[in-house]
Design a protein around this motif. Structure first.
Motif, mmCIF file in Angstrom:
data_model
loop_
_atom_site.group_PDB
_atom_site.id
_atom_site.type_symbol
_atom_site.label_atom_id
_atom_site.label_comp_id
_atom_site.label_asym_id
_atom_site.label_seq_id
_atom_site.Cartn_x
_atom_site.Cartn_y
_atom_site.Cartn_z
ATOM 1 N N PHE A 6 -13.013 -0.616 3.758
ATOM 2 C CA PHE A 6 -12.578 -0.965 2.420
ATOM 3 C C PHE A 6 -12.001 0.304 1.822
ATOM 4 C CE2 PHE A 6 -13.521 -1.772 -2.176
ATOM 5 C CZ PHE A 6 -12.636 -2.822 -2.325
ATOM 6 N N GLY A 7 -10.702 0.296 1.552
ATOM 7 C CA GLY A 7 -10.046 1.493 1.060
ATOM 8 C C GLY A 7 -9.223 1.243 -0.186
ATOM 9 N N LYS A 8 -8.922 2.328 -0.877
ATOM 10 C CA LYS A 8 -8.107 2.278 -2.095
ATOM 11 C C LYS A 8 -6.912 3.202 -1.910
ATOM 12 C CE LYS A 8 -8.385 3.269 -7.044
ATOM 13 N NZ LYS A 8 -9.279 3.735 -8.129
ATOM 14 N N ILE A 9 -5.744 2.669 -2.210
ATOM 15 C CA ILE A 9 -4.514 3.450 -2.123
ATOM 16 C C ILE A 9 -3.942 3.562 -3.529
ATOM 17 C CG2 ILE A 9 -2.192 3.586 -1.150
ATOM 18 C CD1 ILE A 9 -3.218 1.774 1.142
ATOM 19 N N SER A 10 -3.635 4.780 -3.947
ATOM 20 C CA SER A 10 -3.015 5.015 -5.246
ATOM 21 C C SER A 10 -1.523 5.175 -5.043
ATOM 22 C CB SER A 10 -3.594 6.269 -5.894
ATOM 23 O OG SER A 10 -4.982 6.123 -6.083
ATOM 24 N N ALA A 11 -0.755 4.375 -5.800
ATOM 25 C CA ALA A 11 0.706 4.389 -5.680
ATOM 26 C C ALA A 11 1.325 5.256 -6.769
ATOM 27 C CB ALA A 11 1.242 2.959 -5.802
ATOM 28 N N VAL A 12 2.518 5.741 -6.483
ATOM 29 C CA VAL A 12 3.323 6.430 -7.484
ATOM 30 C C VAL A 12 3.479 5.481 -8.678
ATOM 31 C CG1 VAL A 12 5.665 7.289 -7.947
ATOM 32 C CG2 VAL A 12 4.543 7.815 -5.763
ATOM 33 N N GLU A 13 3.437 6.035 -9.875
ATOM 34 C CA GLU A 13 3.573 5.242 -11.103
ATOM 35 C C GLU A 13 4.731 4.249 -10.985
ATOM 36 O OE1 GLU A 13 2.574 4.303 -15.080
ATOM 37 O OE2 GLU A 13 1.700 6.020 -14.061
ATOM 38 N N GLY A 14 4.428 2.974 -11.192
ATOM 39 C CA GLY A 14 5.442 1.930 -11.168
ATOM 40 C C GLY A 14 5.880 1.458 -9.792
ATOM 41 N N LYS A 15 5.272 1.975 -8.732
ATOM 42 C CA LYS A 15 5.688 1.630 -7.360
ATOM 43 C C LYS A 15 4.655 0.790 -6.620
ATOM 44 C CE LYS A 15 9.571 3.900 -7.498
ATOM 45 N NZ LYS A 15 10.847 3.227 -7.416
ATOM 46 N N ARG A 16 3.630 0.309 -7.319
ATOM 47 C CA ARG A 16 2.574 -0.458 -6.648
ATOM 48 C C ARG A 16 3.122 -1.697 -5.937
ATOM 49 N NH1 ARG A 16 -2.013 -3.585 -9.911
ATOM 50 N NH2 ARG A 16 -0.229 -4.949 -10.249
ATOM 51 N N ASP A 17 4.012 -2.434 -6.604
ATOM 52 C CA ASP A 17 4.521 -3.662 -5.998
ATOM 53 C C ASP A 17 5.336 -3.368 -4.741
ATOM 54 O OD1 ASP A 17 3.251 -5.076 -7.980
ATOM 55 O OD2 ASP A 17 5.071 -5.436 -9.149
ATOM 56 N N GLN A 18 6.137 -2.307 -4.802
ATOM 57 C CA GLN A 18 6.930 -1.924 -3.628
ATOM 58 C C GLN A 18 6.020 -1.527 -2.468
ATOM 59 O OE1 GLN A 18 9.806 1.149 -4.471
ATOM 60 N NE2 GLN A 18 10.524 1.238 -2.368
ATOM 61 N N LEU A 19 4.984 -0.757 -2.755
ATOM 62 C CA LEU A 19 4.033 -0.351 -1.710
ATOM 63 C C LEU A 19 3.241 -1.554 -1.206
ATOM 64 C CD1 LEU A 19 2.752 1.837 0.003
ATOM 65 C CD2 LEU A 19 1.248 2.384 -1.938
ATOM 66 N N SER A 20 2.880 -2.463 -2.111
ATOM 67 C CA SER A 20 2.164 -3.673 -1.695
ATOM 68 C C SER A 20 2.982 -4.478 -0.701
ATOM 69 C CB SER A 20 1.837 -4.544 -2.913
ATOM 70 O OG SER A 20 0.913 -3.903 -3.750
ATOM 71 N N GLU A 87 -8.269 6.673 -0.485
ATOM 72 C CA GLU A 87 -9.719 6.851 -0.381
ATOM 73 C C GLU A 87 -10.271 5.822 0.586
ATOM 74 O OE1 GLU A 87 -12.040 7.088 -4.097
ATOM 75 O OE2 GLU A 87 -10.083 6.839 -5.060
ATOM 76 N N ARG A 88 -11.104 6.258 1.483
ATOM 77 C CA ARG A 88 -11.868 5.322 2.308
ATOM 78 C C ARG A 88 -13.169 5.127 1.561
ATOM 79 N NH1 ARG A 88 -13.163 5.582 8.749
ATOM 80 N NH2 ARG A 88 -10.994 4.951 8.893
ATOM 81 N N LEU A 89 -13.228 4.049 0.787
ATOM 82 C CA LEU A 89 -14.385 3.826 -0.069
ATOM 83 C C LEU A 89 -15.636 3.519 0.722
ATOM 84 C CD1 LEU A 89 -12.697 1.755 -2.894
ATOM 85 C CD2 LEU A 89 -13.184 4.197 -2.851
ATOM 86 N N ASN A 90 -15.448 2.814 1.841
ATOM 87 C CA ASN A 90 -16.615 2.464 2.637
ATOM 88 C C ASN A 90 -16.170 1.933 3.986
ATOM 89 O OD1 ASN A 90 -19.301 2.063 3.230
ATOM 90 N ND2 ASN A 90 -19.713 0.802 1.446
ATOM 91 N N THR A 91 -16.972 2.181 4.980
ATOM 92 C CA THR A 91 -16.830 1.485 6.257
ATOM 93 C C THR A 91 -18.102 0.661 6.415
ATOM 94 O OG1 THR A 91 -17.840 3.274 7.531
ATOM 95 C CG2 THR A 91 -15.434 3.311 7.306
ATOM 96 N N PHE A 92 -18.018 -0.393 7.195
ATOM 97 C CA PHE A 92 -19.171 -1.263 7.323
ATOM 98 C C PHE A 92 -19.181 -1.970 8.657
ATOM 99 C CE2 PHE A 92 -15.810 -3.063 4.714
ATOM 100 C CZ PHE A 92 -15.485 -4.245 5.359
ATOM 101 N N GLU A 93 -20.354 -2.419 9.039
ATOM 102 C CA GLU A 93 -20.546 -3.215 10.237
ATOM 103 C C GLU A 93 -20.553 -4.675 9.800
ATOM 104 O OE1 GLU A 93 -24.244 -3.812 13.163
ATOM 105 O OE2 GLU A 93 -23.591 -1.746 12.893
ATOM 106 N N VAL A 94 -19.654 -5.462 10.357
ATOM 107 C CA VAL A 94 -19.488 -6.859 9.950
ATOM 108 C C VAL A 94 -20.441 -7.738 10.746
ATOM 109 C CG1 VAL A 94 -17.862 -8.756 9.731
ATOM 110 C CG2 VAL A 94 -17.078 -6.402 9.375
#
Length: 102
Positions: A6-20, A87-94
């Motif tokens: 489970f990770g979080k990626i921070s995008a350049v201001e206003g570029k979230r949709d393009q990165l998504s 950020e790698r917020l967490n890794t987990f065993e499924v």
């Protein structure tokens, strides 16, 4: 047991949709990889420059191997300039659940 991230990626201001869109293209590229069980791209309007990615893989080695896939590497390069942090917020065993092959 499967390996999850489970990770979080921070995008350049206003570029979230393009990165998504790039991340969603990566999700399509991963469809042919049986080792990838889930690759979800998520957003929350309370953090307009953040994207959360949830991944479930056969094992950690399968995840690492995916990073050497040519199409995935090209998409990483394409999106790199749109990223301000990861950020790698967490890794987990499924253990299992709906949508998984277990």
């Amino acid at each position: 047991m499967s390996f999850g991230i489970f990770g979080k990626i921070s995008a350049v201001e206003g570029k979230r949709d393009q990165l998504s869109e790039i991340l969603l293209t990566a999700a399509k590229a991963l469809q042919s990889m049986k080792e990838c069980e889930i690759y979800m791209v998520n957003i929350n309007d309370e953090e307009p420059n953040s994207i959360w990615v949830t991944e479930v893989w056969k094992d950690e080695e399968a995840h690492k191997a995916s990073l050497s896939n040519e199409e995935v590497r090209n998409l990483i390069m394409k999106g790199r300039s749109l990223i301000t942090g990861m950020e790698r917020l967490n890794t987990f065993e499924v253990l299992g659940g709906k949508g998984l092959t277990k």
